[in-house]
Design a protein around this motif. Structure first.
Motif, PDB file in Angstrom:
ATOM      1  N   ARG A 134      22.414  32.003  -2.603  1.00  0.00           N
ATOM      2  CA  ARG A 134      23.489  32.726  -1.911  1.00  0.00           C
ATOM      3  C   ARG A 134      22.956  33.386  -0.641  1.00  0.00           C
ATOM      4  O   ARG A 134      23.605  33.347   0.421  1.00  0.00           O
ATOM      5  CB  ARG A 134      24.102  33.774  -2.840  1.00  0.00           C
TER       6      ARG A 134
ATOM      7  N   CYS B 265      22.481  30.810   2.045  1.00  0.00           N
ATOM      8  CA  CYS B 265      23.778  30.464   2.654  1.00  0.00           C
ATOM      9  C   CYS B 265      24.233  31.533   3.647  1.00  0.00           C
ATOM     10  O   CYS B 265      24.844  31.224   4.674  1.00  0.00           O
ATOM     11  CB  CYS B 265      24.838  30.283   1.568  1.00  0.00           C
ATOM     12  N   GLN B 266      23.946  32.783   3.332  1.00  0.00           N
ATOM     13  CA  GLN B 266      24.364  33.887   4.198  1.00  0.00           C
ATOM     14  C   GLN B 266      23.387  34.134   5.358  1.00  0.00           C
ATOM     15  O   GLN B 266      23.651  34.966   6.229  1.00  0.00           O
ATOM     16  CB  GLN B 266      24.495  35.172   3.372  1.00  0.00           C
TER      17      GLN B 266
ATOM     18  N   ASP C 152      20.169  31.673  -8.402  1.00  0.00           N
ATOM     19  CA  ASP C 152      21.448  31.448  -7.711  1.00  0.00           C
ATOM     20  C   ASP C 152      21.643  32.491  -6.610  1.00  0.00           C
ATOM     21  O   ASP C 152      22.246  32.206  -5.571  1.00  0.00           O
ATOM     22  CB  ASP C 152      22.612  31.513  -8.706  1.00  0.00           C
ATOM     23  N   GLU C 153      21.136  33.697  -6.857  1.00  0.00           N
ATOM     24  CA  GLU C 153      21.224  34.758  -5.848  1.00  0.00           C
ATOM     25  C   GLU C 153      20.425  34.377  -4.596  1.00  0.00           C
ATOM     26  O   GLU C 153      20.863  34.613  -3.471  1.00  0.00           O
ATOM     27  CB  GLU C 153      20.690  36.068  -6.435  1.00  0.00           C
TER      28      GLU C 153
END
Length: 535
Positions: free
Chosen positions: A326, A329-330, A322-323
């Motif tokens: 993330r 996405c960033q 999940d990291e």
């Protein structure tokens, strides 16, 4: 005919109720007349009534206590209580225990008739609903097992345990497992044979699985569009015996379908010892099926055989993955590259099997693709790139090359996400502008209404719109209204008051003030063709 019981210690009251109601017209018949609560309860035990009309004030067993006992015998009985006292606490107590209604003496027989008619209608509706409930029992059982394999342990127990007794499901066994039968060529068969013929093939497979599963203490099949899921329960001395039975059964089924149009892949889940952990077996069965991409010569997959361990101890997905999403996405390329280095080092230190490392990476990529598709982002080119690479895994000479390729895929995912997000923002702003143009005449139009239409929060929409369009939502509304006002002033003879109303202004004064603020002149001067610097 619905059965009526009249209960009152006053014989005259009983006679009045019996003689002044047209029972036949209501589809009812007085079958019991009792003069005390105890006798009424005994009669209910022998021949339950549908409706009880009872006085509250009776010796020994009062009407409310009698009602409570009667409802425990027949939960669907409708009780109408009668009392000579206007006591609110009586009514409140009666309603609390489930009494249908409460009326006062002296009895208005026409009013009582309406109450009885209402009770009869409710009984008819409840009987109809009960028939529907009985008819839906198979669907409820299917829903039970579908939820069982998808809800987590504690959630499943809380959500489903109350239904087991109602559905007469005795699932107290020592071991539980799930077997997933996946039709690999489902899409092709539907196109080639048509959905009806394909579904008939699935029903035939259903019958075959049921026949072979009779050796187990309990089995249940869940049918999907692209396969079936088999839930097995067994009281055996040990796990090995259950596994042998499952493999023997599955092998027999697959062998019987060797010449069938259906191309079957089977995933065998972990054996669990708690009913409410069946979801773990379901998850591991689906995970086992992921091996079909790496072992095309096989069609039965059990993770215990592939890895020599229980898959639930080595899940394909964890919070660290999940990291990575993330970071994608960033668009944090540096941190993303470092995550992949750490991830690769961890895999290489834990596992010696090259195939297993490929499986783990494939699972990770599947999660990234799923994330993109859930955002309605077209990632078919990425999916093709991944499939092409996995078709020639031997082209990688070193692990560094493979993880460098993984970093490239993640970078492309970042770019696709960024491009899609920009498109989405542009489309959202254009949609908002169109909504404003279509609704500016509404004087109550505001940011909150527009955000509700766009299905985003007001704060998010306000910031996004200002960033993309270089103008605020409120100014866009004002701009649309002023543009419309200019057209009316130039091309119509409408009064300023009429124009202000058509353009969504609460009053003429506010319209004039706003117009002058935007155009530098009053509406009247604009209509006369004057320019701001000439006034």
């Amino acid at each position: 005919m619905k059965k009526i019981m009249i209960v009152d210690d006053n014989a005259l009251s009983v006679e009045g109720i019996e003689k002044n109601i047209d029972w036949a017209a209501l589809g009812t018949q007085v079958t019991h007349i009792k003069y005390d609560g105890g006798s009424a309860i005994e009669a209910m035990k022998q021949e339950p009534a549908d409706i009880i009309i009872s006085d509250i004030e009776m010796p020994d067993l009062d009407g409310i206590s009698m009602s409570r006992l009667a409802i425990s015998i027949n939960p669907f009985v409708k009780v109408i209580l009668i009392s000579a006292y206007d006591r609110f606490d009586y009514a409140r107590r009666a309603i609390r225990i489930g009494v249908y209604d409460y009326i006062e003496k002296p009895i208005d027989y026409q009013y009582l008739t309406e109450k009885i008619r209402g009770a009869c209608s409710l009984i008819d509706q409840e009987r109809k609903n009960m028939e529907l409930l009985k008819a839906s029992r198979p669907a409820m059982i299917e829903k039970f097992f579908n939820d069982l394999v998808h809800y987590s342990g504690r959630e499943a127990s809380w959500h489903l345990s109350s239904y087991m007794e109602y559905l007469n499901l005795d699932l107290n066994y020592r071991y539980y497992t799930v077997v997933v039968f996946d039709v690999e060529n489902a899409v092709e068969l539907k196109k080639e044979l048509g959905v009806a013929q394909y579904e008939m093939l699935l029903f035939r497979l259903n019958d075959t699985i049921r026949e072979y599963s009779r050796i187990f203490d309990f089995s249940y099949l869940l049918k999907g569009f692209d396969g079936l899921e088999l839930i097995l329960c067994q009281n055996s001395s040990n796990v090995s015996h259950v596994l042998q039975s499952v493999h023997k059964t599955v092998s027999s089924i697959v062998e019987s379908y060797a010449d069938s149009p259906l191309s079957l892949n089977v995933g065998i889940g972990n054996i669990v010892s708690e009913l409410w952990n069946t979801h773990l077996s379901h998850e591991s069965a689906h995970h086992a099926l992921e091996y079909r991409f790496f072992f095309p010569q096989k069609n039965i997959f059990d993770t215990r055989e592939a890895l020599g361990r229980n898959l639930s101890l080595e899940p394909f997905s964890d919070s660290s993955e999940d990291e990575l999403i993330r970071l994608i996405c960033q668009k944090d390329y540096t941190a993303m590259e470092q995550w992949i280095k750490d991830f690769s080092a961890d895999l290489l230190s834990k596992y010696q099997s090259r195939d297993f490392i490929f499986v783990r990476i494939y699972s990770l990529l599947g999660k990234i693709l799923k994330f993109l598709y859930e955002l309605n982002i077209d990632a078919k080119d990425l999916e093709r790139k991944i499939a092409q690479t996995y078709a020639r895994l031997d082209s990688f000479n070193t692990s560094e090359q493979f993880f460098s390729w993984l970093n490239e895929i993640c970078t492309l995912a970042c770019q696709r996400l960024d491009s899609s997000l920009k498109t989405y923002h542009d489309q959202l702003c254009e949609s908002v502008l169109s909504y404003i143009r279509e609704n500016f005449e509404n004087s109550s139009l505001c940011l909150h209404d527009i955000a509700k239409y766009a299905n985003v929060s007001p704060a998010y929409l306000s910031a996004l719109f200002k960033k993309n369009m270089k103008i605020s939502i409120s100014d866009s509304i004002s701009s649309a209204r002023i543009e419309a006002a200019c057209r009316y002033l130039k091309n119509s003879n409408l009064s300023l008051k009429e124009i202000s109303e058509k353009c969504g202004y609460a009053n003429q004064y506010y319209f004039s003030t706003s117009f002058k603020k935007w155009k530098g002149i009053s509406p009247s001067s604009f209509r006369e063709g004057k320019m701001p610097d000439s006034i």
